[in-house]
Design a protein around this motif. Structure first.
Motif, mmCIF file in Angstrom:
data_model
loop_
_atom_site.group_PDB
_atom_site.id
_atom_site.type_symbol
_atom_site.label_atom_id
_atom_site.label_comp_id
_atom_site.label_asym_id
_atom_site.label_seq_id
_atom_site.Cartn_x
_atom_site.Cartn_y
_atom_site.Cartn_z
ATOM 1 N N SER A 1 12.905 7.336 -8.881
ATOM 2 C CA SER A 1 11.754 7.543 -8.015
ATOM 3 C C SER A 1 12.202 7.311 -6.582
ATOM 4 C CB SER A 1 10.622 6.575 -8.374
ATOM 5 O OG SER A 1 10.997 5.270 -7.997
ATOM 6 N N ALA A 2 11.508 7.952 -5.649
ATOM 7 C CA ALA A 2 11.838 7.750 -4.232
ATOM 8 C C ALA A 2 10.539 7.693 -3.442
ATOM 9 C CB ALA A 2 12.711 8.887 -3.727
ATOM 10 N N CYS A 3 10.513 6.811 -2.491
ATOM 11 C CA CYS A 3 9.281 6.645 -1.718
ATOM 12 C C CYS A 3 9.668 6.272 -0.287
ATOM 13 C CB CYS A 3 8.469 5.546 -2.415
ATOM 14 S SG CYS A 3 7.349 4.635 -1.397
ATOM 15 N N ALA A 4 9.006 6.917 0.670
ATOM 16 C CA ALA A 4 9.290 6.587 2.077
ATOM 17 C C ALA A 4 8.163 5.718 2.619
ATOM 18 C CB ALA A 4 9.417 7.858 2.892
ATOM 19 N N VAL A 5 8.524 4.667 3.317
ATOM 20 C CA VAL A 5 7.511 3.798 3.922
ATOM 21 C C VAL A 5 7.874 3.579 5.390
ATOM 22 C CG1 VAL A 5 7.033 2.553 1.762
ATOM 23 C CG2 VAL A 5 8.699 1.624 3.352
ATOM 24 N N THR A 6 6.846 3.397 6.202
ATOM 25 C CA THR A 6 7.093 3.060 7.612
ATOM 26 C C THR A 6 6.463 1.712 7.899
ATOM 27 O OG1 THR A 6 7.159 5.384 8.197
ATOM 28 C CG2 THR A 6 6.812 3.826 10.008
ATOM 29 N N LEU A 7 7.290 0.773 8.313
ATOM 30 C CA LEU A 7 6.809 -0.606 8.492
ATOM 31 C C LEU A 7 7.013 -1.069 9.933
ATOM 32 C CD1 LEU A 7 8.364 -1.941 5.201
ATOM 33 C CD2 LEU A 7 5.939 -1.624 5.621
ATOM 34 N N SER A 44 10.728 9.819 9.903
ATOM 35 C CA SER A 44 9.950 9.947 8.665
ATOM 36 C C SER A 44 10.338 11.261 7.988
ATOM 37 C CB SER A 44 8.451 9.892 8.958
ATOM 38 O OG SER A 44 8.139 10.777 9.981
ATOM 39 N N VAL A 45 10.210 11.293 6.680
ATOM 40 C CA VAL A 45 10.671 12.480 5.932
ATOM 41 C C VAL A 45 9.498 13.147 5.220
ATOM 42 C CG1 VAL A 45 13.031 11.685 5.564
ATOM 43 C CG2 VAL A 45 11.253 11.014 3.947
ATOM 44 N N SER A 46 9.651 14.426 4.964
ATOM 45 C CA SER A 46 8.599 15.169 4.270
ATOM 46 C C SER A 46 8.629 14.817 2.777
ATOM 47 C CB SER A 46 8.820 16.672 4.448
ATOM 48 O OG SER A 46 10.005 17.027 3.778
ATOM 49 N N PRO A 47 7.514 15.084 2.071
ATOM 50 C CA PRO A 47 7.513 14.819 0.618
ATOM 51 C C PRO A 47 8.610 15.598 -0.106
ATOM 52 C CG PRO A 47 5.290 15.270 1.427
ATOM 53 C CD PRO A 47 6.221 15.527 2.562
ATOM 54 N N LYS A 48 9.056 16.746 0.483
ATOM 55 C CA LYS A 48 10.104 17.547 -0.158
ATOM 56 C C LYS A 48 11.389 16.713 -0.323
ATOM 57 C CE LYS A 48 12.861 21.727 0.558
ATOM 58 N NZ LYS A 48 14.119 21.042 0.473
ATOM 59 N N VAL A 49 11.700 15.896 0.676
ATOM 60 C CA VAL A 49 12.929 15.097 0.619
ATOM 61 C C VAL A 49 12.873 14.131 -0.568
ATOM 62 C CG1 VAL A 49 14.296 13.352 1.837
ATOM 63 C CG2 VAL A 49 13.371 15.305 3.089
ATOM 64 N N THR A 50 11.732 13.458 -0.724
ATOM 65 C CA THR A 50 11.655 12.494 -1.839
ATOM 66 C C THR A 50 11.671 13.241 -3.184
ATOM 67 O OG1 THR A 50 9.271 12.411 -1.430
ATOM 68 C CG2 THR A 50 10.554 10.559 -0.643
ATOM 69 N N THR A 51 11.061 14.434 -3.226
ATOM 70 C CA THR A 51 11.091 15.217 -4.470
ATOM 71 C C THR A 51 12.528 15.642 -4.776
ATOM 72 O OG1 THR A 51 8.968 16.080 -3.751
ATOM 73 C CG2 THR A 51 9.934 17.155 -5.663
ATOM 74 N N ASP A 52 13.256 16.111 -3.746
ATOM 75 C CA ASP A 52 14.650 16.547 -3.950
ATOM 76 C C ASP A 52 15.532 15.400 -4.423
ATOM 77 O OD1 ASP A 52 13.895 19.013 -3.168
ATOM 78 O OD2 ASP A 52 14.939 19.007 -1.221
ATOM 79 N N LEU A 53 15.241 14.196 -3.883
ATOM 80 C CA LEU A 53 16.061 13.045 -4.288
ATOM 81 C C LEU A 53 15.924 12.783 -5.784
ATOM 82 C CD1 LEU A 53 15.448 10.616 -1.287
ATOM 83 C CD2 LEU A 53 17.643 11.606 -1.964
ATOM 84 N N THR A 100 0.828 -1.208 0.000
ATOM 85 C CA THR A 100 0.000 0.000 0.000
ATOM 86 C C THR A 100 0.860 1.255 0.000
ATOM 87 O OG1 THR A 100 -1.808 -1.128 1.095
ATOM 88 C CG2 THR A 100 -1.764 1.248 1.310
ATOM 89 N N GLN A 101 1.912 1.266 0.835
ATOM 90 C CA GLN A 101 2.709 2.485 0.941
ATOM 91 C C GLN A 101 3.590 2.703 -0.287
ATOM 92 O OE1 GLN A 101 4.377 3.433 4.921
ATOM 93 N NE2 GLN A 101 3.635 1.406 5.464
ATOM 94 N N HIS A 102 4.091 1.605 -0.843
ATOM 95 C CA HIS A 102 5.024 1.751 -1.963
ATOM 96 C C HIS A 102 4.301 1.969 -3.286
ATOM 97 C CE1 HIS A 102 8.741 1.560 -4.059
ATOM 98 N NE2 HIS A 102 8.506 0.396 -4.642
ATOM 99 N N TYR A 103 3.143 1.306 -3.430
ATOM 100 C CA TYR A 103 2.491 1.336 -4.742
ATOM 101 C C TYR A 103 1.194 2.125 -4.790
ATOM 102 C CZ TYR A 103 5.668 -2.397 -6.208
ATOM 103 O OH TYR A 103 6.777 -3.127 -6.538
ATOM 104 N N ALA A 104 0.638 2.504 -3.622
ATOM 105 C CA ALA A 104 -0.706 3.107 -3.642
ATOM 106 C C ALA A 104 -0.786 4.311 -4.556
ATOM 107 C CB ALA A 104 -1.138 3.493 -2.243
ATOM 108 N N GLY A 105 0.230 5.169 -4.492
ATOM 109 C CA GLY A 105 0.172 6.398 -5.276
ATOM 110 C C GLY A 105 0.569 6.212 -6.721
ATOM 111 N N SER A 106 1.173 5.078 -7.057
ATOM 112 C CA SER A 106 1.677 4.907 -8.422
ATOM 113 C C SER A 106 0.539 4.532 -9.361
ATOM 114 C CB SER A 106 2.741 3.808 -8.434
ATOM 115 O OG SER A 106 2.138 2.584 -8.132
#
Ligand SMILES: NC(=O)c1ccc[n+]([C@@H]2O[C@H](COP(=O)([O-])OP(=O)(O)OC[C@H]3O[C@@H](n4cnc5c(N)ncnc54)[C@H](O)[C@@H]3O)[C@@H](O)[C@H]2O)c1
Ligand SMILES: O=C(O)[C@H](O)COP(=O)(O)O
Length: 593
Positions: free
Chosen positions: A587-593, A570-579, A350-356
């Protein structure tokens, strides 16, 4: 408001329960005995409790359960759960457990006690003597030896009654469409196939069924009329199985010789009701629901349900839940690491693919494939529940509902999630894993119209709409072994940054400096290459094999990799956008498991 021992889970006991069981609870739970609560008082205090222990008096209604925000278990110290709204408890993920065998002997002995009391007019003789009279000729009874006892419901209590009655020299006939003929024969009970056949043959009739739709009002005017004049009837099961109005009429007309009743449609019976007239009838022997009221039975049921409460609150499965599958403790122990793994697979999906594109919003059909040793586990209900919990927990509040083995199926149905579980006893795969669990998310229609074998183009089209994650357990620790088209090896714990990139020198440094700039520490890093099978072209069911990827000349598929970083927050969406923008990752995606 009660004063609670700080930190201990709280259990409410609003009825009289044997202290033997409660003593088991006291070292680890805060036991609050509150007899005589009104329904309003119960409603007010129930949000404070994790467990509720009842007998048959407390009405555990839907309203009570909905208010019970912290409740994990309703434990019934006895058999019948008709005072608990089990359907609502199931929706809310609250376990309802009982003690199915602790009071069988007591209920059966009480039935025999009532049978003999009625046959020998003991209550009347006793009352007469206590009133100073000596009336011997008025209380002539009948013997039970050689008489026919009809039993409706040859379950645990019914069968015990049958054995005791045989000991008294009675002939026992029974009606139970679900009874085993072998068990009936072993107790020398003659099984009869219909009420109309049974009723004319009996001298005494006793009911031992639960109160369910098919047994409510099962004995009414028509059935009583089929019984022999002067025959007698008993009910130590549930009020409502015998229609009280019809029974009163049959006593008043003299058709029935007597009735012995322990249970009523409304308990305690309302004054001026049919039940109260029945109780007052001279040929009725009555007790106030005392079937289970022996010291021994109360100890049994109390210890039984208190042990279950402890187990359930400690996260184990109940031994006798009425709204959850029963799983043997040794099997449950084996399943535990896989329960954690499958929940992580669902959550990672869900966390890795939900938005894709084609993510969890559209992919609502899942294959859960067990390979190797895990495929040998018979009852995978906890794995199914763990998947639903994992899939939904990251994206829904689920309105405070705890998704668990009790309600997972219901929640999945409500959310339109379909899961097909498949097993393969073959070795987990070519790898060295003894067990492998694979989650495949796919669109339902595509799956059924799979391209014929050998049609690679069709296979790729199909594959584009699938998402695959695999994992195993290393000891008790879940391990992800495949994420999409990448062969992985990482523990799904804590916050992870999953970056897809072309494996080129210096990439790690750039990513590290962007994270450092944001004050994020890296705990570990691992690289997951593209599956060797995919490179060899053999794995056509793999996910997301995009056209662009396959035709990228400068960056052949073999150069793609996933970089998985364990980070300390956990990181803000800005971090994944900057990456993606500055770090050059795809692509970069943060997940918490
Ligand atoms: N008075 C008390 O204090 C007391 C104590 C214990 C049990 N009970 C009640 O006694 C009843 C029996 O308990 P149990 O532990 O034996 O339950 P059980 O589930 O072991 O047995 C019930 C039997 O009824 C049979 N049955 C169901 N529908 C039937 C039908 N339409 N016709 C004929 N048979 C049917 C079932 O096949 C089953 O064999 C329950 O209602 C229970 O709540 C009362
Ligand atoms: O269902 C039962 O176990 C019996 O009816 C006993 O009920 P009680 O616990 O209220 O006596």
């Amino acid at each position: 408001m009660p004063l609670f021992k700080k930190g201990l889970p709280k259990v409410l006991v609003p009825e009289k329960l044997s202290p033997d069981g409660l003593a088991l609870l006291r070292s680890s739970l805060d036991v609050d005995e509150r007899k005589g609560l009104t329904p309003e008082e119960l409603l007010e205090i129930i949000p404070n409790y994790e467990a509720l222990l009842v007998r048959s008096e407390t009405k555990v209604t839907a309203t009570v359960l909905q208010a019970a925000r912290n409740l994990k278990v309703v434990a019934r110290a006895g058999v019948g759960v008709d005072n608990v709204d089990v359907e609502e408890a199931t929706k809310l993920g609250i376990v309802v457990c009982n003690s199915p065998s602790g009071n069988i002997g007591a209920a059966a002995e009480h039935t025999i006690a009532l049978l003999m009391a009625m046959a020998r007019k003991i209550p009347e003789g006793c009352a007469s003597l206590k009133h100073g009279k000596w009336e011997r000729s008025k209380f002539v009874g009948v013997e039970v030896k050689g008489k026919v006892l009809g039993i409706v419901g040859l379950g645990k209590v019914g069968l015990t009654v049958a054995r005791l009655a045989k000991g008294l020299g009675m002939n026992v006939h029974a009606l139970d469409p679900y009874a085993s003929p072998a068990v009936a024969a072993s107790a020398s009970v003659t099984l009869i196939s219909s009420l109309s056949e049974l009723l004319p043959s009996v001298d005494f009739l006793t009911i031992h069924t639960p109160l369910i739709a098919s047994t409510r009002g099962m004995i009414s005017d028509t059935e009583l009329a089929l019984m022999k004049p002067g025959s007698r009837i008993l009910n130590v099961a549930r009020g409502g199985t015998i229609d009280e109005t019809a029974l009163l009429a049959a006593l008043e007309s003299g058709h029935l010789g007597g009735a012995a009743i322990d249970v009523f449609t409304s308990e305690p019976p309302v004054s001026d009701s049919t039940a109260s007239k029945l109780i007052a009838h001279p040929r009725a022997v009555v007790t106030p629901h005392l079937g289970a009221s022996t010291v021994e039975a109360q100890e049994n049921v109390s210890v039984d349900v208190c042990q279950q409460v402890l187990e359930i609150l400690a996260g184990s499965l109940p031994r006798s839940a009425v709204n959850a599958p029963i799983i043997l403790p040794e099997e449950y122990k084996k399943l535990q690491p896989f329960v954690r793994l499958v929940e992580k697979l669902g959550s990672l999906y869900t966390q890795h693919y939900a938005g894709s594109p084609g993510g969890s919003m559209t992919l609502n059909t899942f294959d859960l494939i067990y390979k190797g040793e895990v495929a040998g586990i018979n009852n995978t209900a906890p794995l199914f529940a763990a998947l639903i919990k994992g899939l939904l927990s990251p994206i829904s509040s689920t309105e405070g509902i705890n998704i668990n083995i009790v309600n997972a199926e219901l929640v999945a149905r409500e959310r339109g999630i379909f899961v097909s579980e498949q097993r393969s006893r073959d070795p987990a795969d070519e790898s060295s894993y003894s067990s492998l669990v694979t989650l495949v998310a796919r669109p339902p229609s595509r799956a059924s119209s799979r391209a014929p074998a050998g049609d690679v183009a069709g296979g790729v089209a199909q594959a584009q709409h699938q998402r695959i994650i695999s994992g195993t357990c290393s000891g008790d620790q879940p391990l992800i072994t495949r994420l999409g088209r990448f062969e992985a090896s990482f523990e799904p714990n804590g916050t992870l940054l999953i970056c897809e990139n072309y494996d080129s020198p210096g990439k790690i440094g750039v990513v590290g400096s962007i994270l450092g700039r944001e004050g994020v520490n890296i705990n570990f890093m691992t690289v997951a290459p593209v599956s060797s099978k995919l490179i060899a072209g053999s794995d056509v069911t793999d996910i997301k094999v995009t056209k662009e990827t396959l035709t990228e000349e400068d960056n052949p598929i073999s150069k793609e990799a996933l970089m998985i970083l364990g980070i300390d927050r956990s990181v803000s969406p800005k971090v994944t956008t900057d990456l993606v923008k500055e770090g050059g990752v795809l692509s970069a995606c943060a997940v918490t498991l």
